[in-house]
Write an enzyme that holds these catalytic residues in place. Structure first.
Site, PDB file in Angstrom:
ATOM      1  N   GLY A   1     -58.017 -62.592  -5.305  1.00 17.52           N
ATOM      2  CA  GLY A   1     -57.687 -63.117  -6.626  1.00 17.52           C
ATOM      3  C   GLY A   1     -56.178 -63.084  -6.867  1.00 17.52           C
ATOM      4  N   ASP A   2     -55.534 -62.028  -6.406  1.00 14.00           N
ATOM      5  CA  ASP A   2     -54.077 -61.915  -6.568  1.00 14.00           C
ATOM      6  C   ASP A   2     -53.364 -62.977  -5.735  1.00 14.00           C
ATOM      7  OD1 ASP A   2     -54.834 -59.638  -7.957  1.00 14.00           O
ATOM      8  OD2 ASP A   2     -54.640 -58.382  -6.175  1.00 14.00           O
TER       9      ASP A   2
ATOM     10  N   SER B   1     -61.663 -67.646 -10.843  1.00 15.96           N
ATOM     11  CA  SER B   1     -61.994 -67.489  -9.422  1.00 15.96           C
ATOM     12  C   SER B   1     -63.472 -67.154  -9.313  1.00 15.96           C
ATOM     13  CB  SER B   1     -61.118 -66.412  -8.784  1.00 15.96           C
ATOM     14  OG  SER B   1     -61.310 -65.164  -9.394  1.00 15.96           O
ATOM     15  N   MET B   2     -64.152 -67.889  -8.443  1.00 11.79           N
ATOM     16  CA  MET B   2     -65.614 -67.791  -8.365  1.00 11.79           C
ATOM     17  C   MET B   2     -66.051 -67.360  -6.967  1.00 11.79           C
ATOM     18  SD  MET B   2     -66.538 -71.190 -10.666  1.00 11.79           S
ATOM     19  CE  MET B   2     -65.964 -72.371  -9.455  1.00 11.79           C
ATOM     20  N   GLY B   3     -65.256 -66.504  -6.328  1.00  9.78           N
ATOM     21  CA  GLY B   3     -65.607 -66.006  -5.004  1.00  9.78           C
ATOM     22  C   GLY B   3     -65.786 -67.145  -4.014  1.00  9.78           C
TER      23      GLY B   3
HETATM   24  N1  LIG Z   1     -66.322 -65.495   0.797  1.00  8.36           N
HETATM   25  C1  LIG Z   1     -65.229 -66.222   0.569  1.00  8.36           C
HETATM   26  N2  LIG Z   1     -64.932 -67.251   1.384  1.00  8.36           N
HETATM   27  C2  LIG Z   1     -63.806 -68.000   1.183  1.00  8.36           C
HETATM   28  N3  LIG Z   1     -62.973 -67.809   0.141  1.00  8.36           N
HETATM   29  C3  LIG Z   1     -63.240 -66.815  -0.717  1.00  8.36           C
HETATM   30  C4  LIG Z   1     -64.369 -65.962  -0.556  1.00  8.36           C
HETATM   31  N4  LIG Z   1     -64.367 -65.054  -1.562  1.00  8.36           N
HETATM   32  C5  LIG Z   1     -63.268 -65.321  -2.304  1.00  8.36           C
HETATM   33  N5  LIG Z   1     -62.599 -66.386  -1.817  1.00  8.36           N
HETATM   34  C6  LIG Z   1     -61.403 -67.030  -2.378  1.00  8.36           C
HETATM   35  O1  LIG Z   1     -60.637 -66.067  -3.078  1.00  8.36           O
HETATM   36  C7  LIG Z   1     -60.600 -66.392  -4.483  1.00  8.36           C
HETATM   37  C8  LIG Z   1     -60.586 -65.129  -5.300  1.00  8.36           C
HETATM   38  O2  LIG Z   1     -61.765 -64.410  -5.039  1.00  8.36           O
HETATM   39  P1  LIG Z   1     -62.532 -63.605  -6.154  1.00  8.36           P
HETATM   40  O3  LIG Z   1     -63.184 -64.548  -7.078  1.00  8.36           O
HETATM   41  O4  LIG Z   1     -63.391 -62.624  -5.438  1.00  8.36           O
HETATM   42  O5  LIG Z   1     -61.310 -62.909  -6.917  1.00  8.36           O
HETATM   43  P2  LIG Z   1     -61.157 -61.517  -7.633  1.00  8.36           P
HETATM   44  O6  LIG Z   1     -62.492 -60.936  -7.966  1.00  8.36           O
HETATM   45  O7  LIG Z   1     -60.179 -61.699  -8.726  1.00  8.36           O
HETATM   46  O8  LIG Z   1     -60.455 -60.690  -6.462  1.00  8.36           O
HETATM   47  P3  LIG Z   1     -59.508 -59.399  -6.529  1.00  8.36           P
HETATM   48  O9  LIG Z   1     -59.534 -58.889  -7.946  1.00  8.36           O
HETATM   49  O10 LIG Z   1     -60.098 -58.415  -5.558  1.00  8.36           O
HETATM   50  O11 LIG Z   1     -58.155 -59.851  -6.093  1.00  8.36           O
HETATM   51  C9  LIG Z   1     -61.822 -67.294  -4.702  1.00  8.36           C
HETATM   52  O12 LIG Z   1     -61.672 -68.100  -5.848  1.00  8.36           O
HETATM   53  C10 LIG Z   1     -61.811 -68.082  -3.391  1.00  8.36           C
HETATM   54  O13 LIG Z   1     -60.873 -69.127  -3.437  1.00  8.36           O
HETATM   55  O1  LIG Z   2     -58.538 -51.252 -11.218  1.00  8.58           O
HETATM   56  P1  LIG Z   2     -57.828 -52.573 -11.379  1.00  8.58           P
HETATM   57  O2  LIG Z   2     -56.405 -52.367 -11.808  1.00  8.58           O
HETATM   58  O3  LIG Z   2     -58.584 -53.575 -12.182  1.00  8.58           O
HETATM   59  O4  LIG Z   2     -57.771 -53.222  -9.925  1.00  8.58           O
HETATM   60  C1  LIG Z   2     -57.030 -52.587  -8.931  1.00  8.58           C
HETATM   61  C2  LIG Z   2     -57.306 -53.271  -7.614  1.00  8.58           C
HETATM   62  O5  LIG Z   2     -58.687 -53.258  -7.265  1.00  8.58           O
HETATM   63  O6  LIG Z   2     -56.916 -54.627  -7.702  1.00  8.58           O
HETATM   64  C3  LIG Z   2     -56.329 -55.048  -6.492  1.00  8.58           C
HETATM   65  C4  LIG Z   2     -57.052 -56.237  -5.963  1.00  8.58           C
HETATM   66  O7  LIG Z   2     -57.001 -57.271  -6.882  1.00  8.58           O
HETATM   67  C5  LIG Z   2     -56.356 -53.847  -5.573  1.00  8.58           C
HETATM   68  O8  LIG Z   2     -55.188 -53.787  -4.801  1.00  8.58           O
HETATM   69  C6  LIG Z   2     -56.470 -52.678  -6.503  1.00  8.58           C
HETATM   70  O9  LIG Z   2     -57.034 -51.517  -5.938  1.00  8.58           O
END
Ligand SMILES: Nc1ncnc2c1ncn2[C@@H]1O[C@H](COP(=O)(O)OP(=O)(O)OP(=O)(O)O)[C@@H](O)[C@H]1O
Ligand SMILES: O=P(O)(O)OC[C@@]1(O)O[C@H](CO)[C@@H](O)[C@@H]1O
Length: 321
Positions: free
Chosen positions: A253-254, A222-224
């Protein structure tokens, strides 16, 4: 519909705060605030249950404040098979500023007792035969060794259940060595595994190729705002997100992982799987909480989400990190 087991080793109460841009060291007046039981495996479970799957939640749950979690599991129809351990589940603070900047303050949580891994393995003995796939999500509490992640991955794999792993740091490194079916790192987690900075999609691609040689069949990066790169035995696919009004990326991401599992388990074509999961994660960032497949604008987000083979034409390869 599938039977899914999610494992969260360090659950959290997420305190989410929407606020105008913060002034540090001053009194700030916030907008909407919400406290909700969370943690990566629990978030994935919520999305999958909303999508109609039969979901069991397990892992370690602190026995000092389990109430909000138990109420959520009941309300969302999640079967609660968490091992109770002494101590309090952590509170993680998520500050979502107007303008889209999100700051996570994640606590350490309880200390896992020495017996935690064995208790979990005993619990999995009875749960694994009842599920089709296992998700292991989130960080490890103090006292739970990274090798414990590898043991859980191995136990599930030996029982013939594909493991989707979403953790970070040493837990991710150890878990990868045990050969999970799929992993879902973000670019920071991928860079942590590789020990190299990742500044563009080409670097993601190179690192993903290394992961494939470690025997991981599916790598979903996942690339934000730059979407997703999915490496599978069929090749590489890249998705691009539609324009959205950003509130909080927590749980995106979840939501993405849950959407991918939903599509893969449903036997959808790869392009359709990635389009659906990406659109659902984009829906998620428009509000606090996990993605909602029933959101009125979801069909439109789905329509605007682009998926193409990577490398494709007109790819700049830039990631706005
Ligand atoms: N600014 C944005 N606009 C649209 N879609 C987004 C944006 N940011 C994230 N996403 C979507 O959400 C997905 C997951 O985001 P991200 O890469 O931030 O995951 P993450 O860091 O694993 O998140 P988390 O651990 O908080 O669940 C991205 O691959 C994209 O599809
Ligand atoms: O500290 P960890 O376990 O890496 O991440 C926990 C967490 O940031 O991940 C979820 C979003 O993905 C949140 O609900 C939760 O607070």
């Amino acid at each position: 519909m599938a039977r899914i087991l999610t494992i969260t080793l360090n659950p959290a109460l997420d305190l989410s705060v929407e606020t105008p841009p913060l002034t540090l060291g001053e009194v700030n007046r916030t907008g909407h605030t919400l406290i909700e039981p969370a943690g990566k495996g629990i978030n994935v479970a919520r999305v999958l249950a909303r999508l109609g799957h039969s979901v069991t939640v397990a892992g370690l749950l602190g026995d000092a404040n389990p109430g909000p979690f138990e109420r959520l599991f009941e309300a969302e129809g999640l079967e609660d098979r968490f091992v109770r351990v002494p101590g309090r589940n952590r509170i993680n603070i998520k500050i979502a500023e107007a303008g889209g900047r999100v700051t996570d303050l994640n606590g350490p949580g309880f200390r896992a007792p020495e017996t935690a891994l064995q208790s979990l393995e005993d619990r999995l003995e009875s749960l694994l035969p009842e599920c089709d796939v296992v998700v292991i999500g989130g960080s490890l509490p103090d006292g739970f060794l990274p090798s414990g992640v590898a043991e859980l991955v191995q136990q599930a794999s030996e029982a013939g259940k594909p493991v989707w792993l979403d953790t970070s740091g040493e837990g991710l490194k150890a878990g990868i060595e045990a050969g999970p079916f799929a992993i879902k790192p973000n670019t920071d987690e991928l860079a942590g595994w590789a020990g190299l900075p990742i500044n563009d999609v080409a670097a993601v691609e190179t690192t993903v190729a290394r992961l494939r040689t470690h025997g991981v069949s599916h790598v979903v990066v996942s690339m934000g705002a730059d979407g997703v790169l999915w490496s599978s035995p069929s090749g590489l696919l890249r998705s691009r997100v539609p324009p959205v009004s950003l509130v909080s990326t927590v749980g995106a991401g979840d939501t993405l992982l849950a959407g991918m599992l939903h599509g893969v388990l449903g036997g959808e074509r790869d392009e359709a799987v990635l389009r659906y999961a990406t659109a659902l994660s984009a829906e998620c960032v428009q509000h606090i909480g996990v993605g909602d497949p029933e959101a009125p604008d979801f069909p439109s987000l789905l329509q605007q989400t682009r998926v193409q083979p990577w490398p494709g034409q007109n790819n700049t390869g830039e990631i706005r990190l």
